[in-house]
Structure formats: structure tokens, C-alpha cells
Design a protein around this motif. Sequence first.
Motif, short mmCIF file in Angstrom:
data_model
loop_
_atom_site.label_atom_id
_atom_site.label_comp_id
_atom_site.label_asym_id
_atom_site.label_seq_id
_atom_site.Cartn_x
_atom_site.Cartn_y
_atom_site.Cartn_z
N LEU A 128 0.80 -1.22 0.00
CA LEU A 128 0.00 0.00 0.00
C LEU A 128 0.84 1.27 0.00
O LEU A 128 0.30 2.38 -0.01
N ALA A 129 2.16 1.12 0.00
CA ALA A 129 3.07 2.26 0.16
C ALA A 129 2.87 3.33 -0.92
O ALA A 129 3.02 4.52 -0.65
N ALA A 130 2.50 2.95 -2.13
CA ALA A 130 2.34 3.92 -3.22
C ALA A 130 1.23 4.93 -2.92
O ALA A 130 1.25 6.05 -3.46
N LEU A 131 0.30 4.59 -2.04
CA LEU A 131 -0.76 5.53 -1.67
C LEU A 131 -0.19 6.79 -1.03
O LEU A 131 -0.79 7.86 -1.10
N GLN A 132 0.98 6.66 -0.41
CA GLN A 132 1.61 7.78 0.28
C GLN A 132 2.27 8.76 -0.67
O GLN A 132 2.76 9.80 -0.25
N HIS A 133 2.27 8.45 -1.97
CA HIS A 133 2.92 9.30 -2.97
C HIS A 133 1.92 10.16 -3.72
O HIS A 133 2.28 10.76 -4.74
N SER A 134 0.69 10.21 -3.23
CA SER A 134 -0.36 10.98 -3.90
C SER A 134 -1.10 11.85 -2.91
O SER A 134 -1.10 11.59 -1.70
N LEU A 135 -1.76 12.87 -3.46
CA LEU A 135 -2.68 13.70 -2.69
C LEU A 135 -4.10 13.22 -2.96
O LEU A 135 -4.43 12.83 -4.09
N PHE A 136 -4.95 13.28 -1.93
CA PHE A 136 -6.34 12.88 -2.07
C PHE A 136 -7.24 13.99 -1.55
O PHE A 136 -6.93 14.64 -0.54
N VAL A 137 -8.33 14.22 -2.25
CA VAL A 137 -9.37 15.14 -1.80
C VAL A 137 -10.68 14.37 -1.80
O VAL A 137 -10.80 13.34 -2.47
N ALA A 138 -11.64 14.86 -1.04
CA ALA A 138 -12.90 14.11 -0.92
C ALA A 138 -14.09 15.04 -0.82
O ALA A 138 -13.99 16.18 -0.38
N SER A 139 -15.23 14.49 -1.23
CA SER A 139 -16.53 15.12 -1.07
C SER A 139 -17.31 14.23 -0.10
O SER A 139 -17.37 13.01 -0.27
N ALA A 140 -17.88 14.85 0.95
CA ALA A 140 -18.47 14.08 2.04
C ALA A 140 -19.95 14.39 2.25
O ALA A 140 -20.45 15.43 1.84
N ILE A 141 -20.60 13.46 2.94
CA ILE A 141 -22.00 13.59 3.34
C ILE A 141 -22.08 13.26 4.82
O ILE A 141 -21.54 12.25 5.28
N ARG A 142 -22.79 14.10 5.57
CA ARG A 142 -23.01 13.86 7.00
C ARG A 142 -24.39 13.26 7.19
O ARG A 142 -25.39 13.84 6.79
N HIS A 143 -24.43 12.07 7.77
CA HIS A 143 -25.68 11.43 8.17
C HIS A 143 -25.79 11.55 9.68
O HIS A 143 -24.84 11.95 10.36
N THR A 144 -26.90 11.15 10.24
CA THR A 144 -27.10 11.25 11.68
C THR A 144 -26.02 10.50 12.46
O THR A 144 -25.49 11.02 13.43
N ASP A 145 -25.68 9.29 12.04
CA ASP A 145 -24.77 8.44 12.80
C ASP A 145 -23.50 8.06 12.05
O ASP A 145 -22.75 7.18 12.49
N ARG A 146 -23.24 8.69 10.91
CA ARG A 146 -22.05 8.34 10.14
C ARG A 146 -21.71 9.44 9.15
O ARG A 146 -22.54 10.31 8.86
#
Length: 155
Positions: A128-146
Motif C-alpha cells: 500500500l506504500a504507493a498511496l503515500q505518494h499521492s494527494l487525495f481530496v474528498a466530497s463528504a456527506i453527514r448522516h445522523t450516525d455516520r
Amino acid sequence: MTTTPPTPGLEPAFEVEARLGRLEDHGTTRAGHRRIVPIVGGHVHGLFEAEIMPGGADWQLLRPDGAIDIDTRYTARTAADEYLYLRTFGVRSGPPEVLQALLRGEPVDPTQYYFRLGVHLETSAPRLAALQHSLFVASAIRHTDRVRYTAYRVT
């Protein structure tokens, strides 16, 4: 040779669903109105598959304008016992009535508010080491419990 930097793009990378515990309202501290939301479990699917371990949290600051600064830290473990440390930072904002509905735990259409994150990954797992060589951005949704988010690798 070109003198113009490449234009970044986005590639879908992974989906996260983090289950949340009971919100702890710490009141107004020297940093602002502090709220801590425990992360009690969940899962990650996509470039890697993993279960989110209990023990993480979102250390939020509620701004005077109603927006929330997001600061999460949590651990995920793969079926092969590989660990990943995930940290997100971002903002959730929107119209006051929408933010108040979210604070009350009411369901809100995610197009009615802004919830974006930067995602930082660390791991000692060679596969999984290659994951550390990238930038990640995200779009999120807030639910009541998650919270659910889709993370994208910035190309």
C-alpha cells in the motif's frame, strides 16, 4: 520542454463510511467552540479494502459563522492485518438553517451544504506504500450516525 505546470485531474480512489459515536460538546475553549465526535467503526472500499477501527475521532471547531473545521484521525486495518492511518482536514459550511439541521442530526440533502476534505494516508504496508505518494481530496456527506466520503486521487 513546456513551462506550464500540468493541470491536475481527479481519479476516484476509495469510499469511506465512518460510524460515529455520541458527540462530546466541550464548549468554548481558547481555540473556539470545540466538539469531539468519536469514530467507532466503519469500512473503506476501493484501491484498498479495510475496516475502520474504534478509537479515532473528529476534533471539530465550530466557527462563529456556523461552519465547522474538520480534523479527523483514525486507523483502518486490512484483512491481511495491514494498518493505515487516515487523517482528514476540511470544512463543512452552508446556509445557517441547513447547518443547524445538521447539528440537530436531521437528514439534509448533501447538495444543500459544502463538505470537502483533504485526506492524508500513512502505512508501513509495502503493498500500500504507493498511496503515500499521492494527494487525495474528498466530497463528504453527514448522516445522523455516520459520515460517508468519496476520495479522489489528484493526478
